[in-house]
Design an enzyme around this catalytic site. Structure first.
Site, PDB file in Angstrom:
ATOM      1  N   HIS A   1      -4.616  -7.923  -0.035  1.00  0.00           N
ATOM      2  CA  HIS A   1      -3.953  -6.638   0.184  1.00  0.00           C
ATOM      3  C   HIS A   1      -3.180  -6.579   1.499  1.00  0.00           C
ATOM      4  O   HIS A   1      -2.119  -5.967   1.568  1.00  0.00           O
ATOM      5  CB  HIS A   1      -5.006  -5.533   0.160  1.00  0.00           C
TER       6      HIS A   1
ATOM      7  N   ASP B   1       0.852  -1.190   0.000  1.00  0.00           N
ATOM      8  CA  ASP B   1       0.000   0.000   0.000  1.00  0.00           C
ATOM      9  C   ASP B   1       0.894   1.250   0.000  1.00  0.00           C
ATOM     10  O   ASP B   1       1.822   1.337  -0.793  1.00  0.00           O
ATOM     11  CB  ASP B   1      -0.946  -0.048   1.213  1.00  0.00           C
TER      12      ASP B   1
ATOM     13  N   TYR C   1      -3.669  11.047   0.840  1.00  0.00           N
ATOM     14  CA  TYR C   1      -4.261  10.870  -0.488  1.00  0.00           C
ATOM     15  C   TYR C   1      -4.332  12.211  -1.223  1.00  0.00           C
ATOM     16  O   TYR C   1      -4.061  12.278  -2.428  1.00  0.00           O
ATOM     17  CB  TYR C   1      -5.651  10.241  -0.381  1.00  0.00           C
TER      18      TYR C   1
END
Length: 478
Positions: A444, A241, A387
């Site tokens: 993930h 990630d 983000y």
């Protein structure tokens, strides 16, 4: 040859040259940018004497934070509220998001089983050595497990930096930490690691900044500075990630410090890579390793899945503070938002299960540990701001996806990860890709879900790095 023909040939040559330059400017390699190594992110005024600041801020302090009964009682009162949840649609599990019936069950477990044992969970979370230190004006939290000389005899001994992502935390790595830091003498285990696991800035116990611009590239600088602070001038990196992206940036910007970079989510989003991916996904049999074609096709299904699963990223990269306000002091909403990701990102088919598959691959205590870290540290807003910073014009202008990474690189692909990249794409970026593997299980959150598989893959990568670099250990310098 007539003059007109010569002029046409010259014009075509010039046009071809301009086209080649345009393509090269868009798709070719670029040089690494020079980022400030001591950019200030703290609330206080930037020090005028950096040498004095570094001398005074280099102290590393051990921590064992305990939360007061008042804080815990406030959480219990929120969990005790009568829930007025909207009933799920008929025959719907997690297809519309977190199923409200299972959310009620989760809250009851959290309130009646987990919370009465919180002091035990607190001891579990603090089983490793926790520290903080000041890096560029921000207080940074990290786990640090050191190996002593008596355990290094006949062992290959290295430091490794583990980097988490969102909505994860250092908690994801607990099982992997134990495997990497095996100090018991075992004839079958030739490897032992000093393990450093930071909470990223704005995550958990690491301080967030009040200034704009702290993106993945700047965090990479901070992580490298942390390792130097601890005396590690050369180290391995493992991450997924955001940890994958930040780890890649460290390897790209500071190759002199990185022994090898290993990731369970290797990506490259350069224009050249995207074109290759579309072509390869259309004809997977020509490009993908035999038996793993389904990692890359059908392209239409892969794109549809990404569209379904990345709506959160659009929200967090545009309006992170609105989301943070909605989840602040809202433990039930926070749990639903975070754990829905642990459901679908672990396996997309888990959307069709009543509990989202959360109990299929994880223990509820482990999942709630992670939620509690976000809740108790009030870090949801500061964590999702990464983000927004990652898609800023300043961050994109660095073009780090097109800067070659020359350190030894290893990529492990777990089938249920949201997206995969072929070697022919990755080698555009990672010029020294020496390790490339595929696994039919895992998603993930590999470090939490399939920690032993990830551990063994990382060890195989380290062995290959040793052959390339002819190393068998390291020296720590303070």
């Amino acid at each position: 040859m007539s003059p007109i023909t010569r002029i046409l040939i010259l014009a075509l040559a010039m046009a071809g040259g301009m086209l080649y330059k345009k393509i090269s400017d868009t798709m070719g390699d670029v040089e690494a940018p020079q980022l400030p190594l001591n950019q200030w992110w703290g609330d206080e005024e930037e020090p005028k004497d950096w040498q004095a600041y570094l001398a005074n801020s280099s102290e590393v302090i051990g921590n064992r934070l305990m939360y007061s009964d008042t804080t815990l009682d406030d959480l219990k009162s929120l969990l005790n509220r009568t829930l007025h949840l909207t009933e799920p649609l008929e025959d719907v599990n997690f297809e519309y998001g977190f199923n409200s019936k299972f959310l009620q069950e989760l809250v009851e477990y959290w309130r009646d089983d987990y919370m009465p044992r919180w002091r035990e969970r607190e001891v579990f979370l603090w089983q490793f050595n926790h520290f903080t230190t000041d890096i560029q004006g921000l207080r940074m939290h990290f786990l640090h497990l050191m190996v002593y000389d008596e355990y290094t005899v006949d062992r290959h001994h290295y430091p490794v930096l583990l980097l988490h992502g969102w909505p994860s935390s250092v908690r994801e790595f607990y099982s992997l930490i134990h495997k990497l830091h095996q100090t018991k003498k075992d004839k079958n285990n030739k490897y032992i690691f000093n393990v450093i696991v930071p909470s990223l800035p704005g995550f958990a116990w690491s301080q967030g900044t009040s200034k704009r611009g702290l993106g993945p590239a700047q965090i990479a600088v901070m992580m490298r500075n942390l390792m130097l602070r601890l005396g590690y001038k050369k180290f391995f990196i493992q991450g997924g990630d955001w940890g994958s992206i930040i780890g890649s940036h460290i390897a790209t910007l500071f190759p002199e410090n990185v022994l090898g970079y290993h990731s369970n989510m290797c990506t490259v989003s350069s224009p050249k890579s995207m074109v290759k991916g579309l072509i390869a996904g259309t004809f997977p049999g020509l490009f993908a390793p035999k038996g793993y074609e389904d990692f890359f096709s059908p392209v239409s299904e892969k794109i549809q899945y990404l569209l379904e699963e990345t709506g959160y990223a659009h929200l967090q990269s545009t309006k992170p503070d609105t989301l943070g306000s909605a989840l602040h002091d809202n433990p039930i909403g926070l749990a639903a938002y975070i754990l829905e990701k642990f459901s679908t990102w672990t396996n997309a088919t888990y959307r069709h299960l009543p509990d989202g598959g959360l109990k299929k691959r994880y223990k509820l205590d482990a999942l709630l540990d992670n939620v509690m870290i976000y809740y108790l540290t009030n870090s949801i807003t500061t964590s999702v701001r990464i983000y927004k910073e990652a898609v800023s014009e300043e961050q994109r202008a660095l073009k780090l996806d097109r800067v070659p990474t020359n350190v030894p690189t290893g990529c492990a692909r777990f089938q249920n990860e949201m997206m995969h990249f072929l070697d022919l794409q990755l080698k555009d970026k990672y010029k020294n890709l020496i390790h490339s593997t595929y696994y039919k299980e895992g998603g993930h959150f590999a470090a939490m879900e399939v920690s032993n598989v990830l551990y063994l893959d990382f060890i195989e990568f380290v062995k290959k790095v040793e052959k390339v670099k002819k190393i068998t250990g390291y020296k720590r310098e303070l």
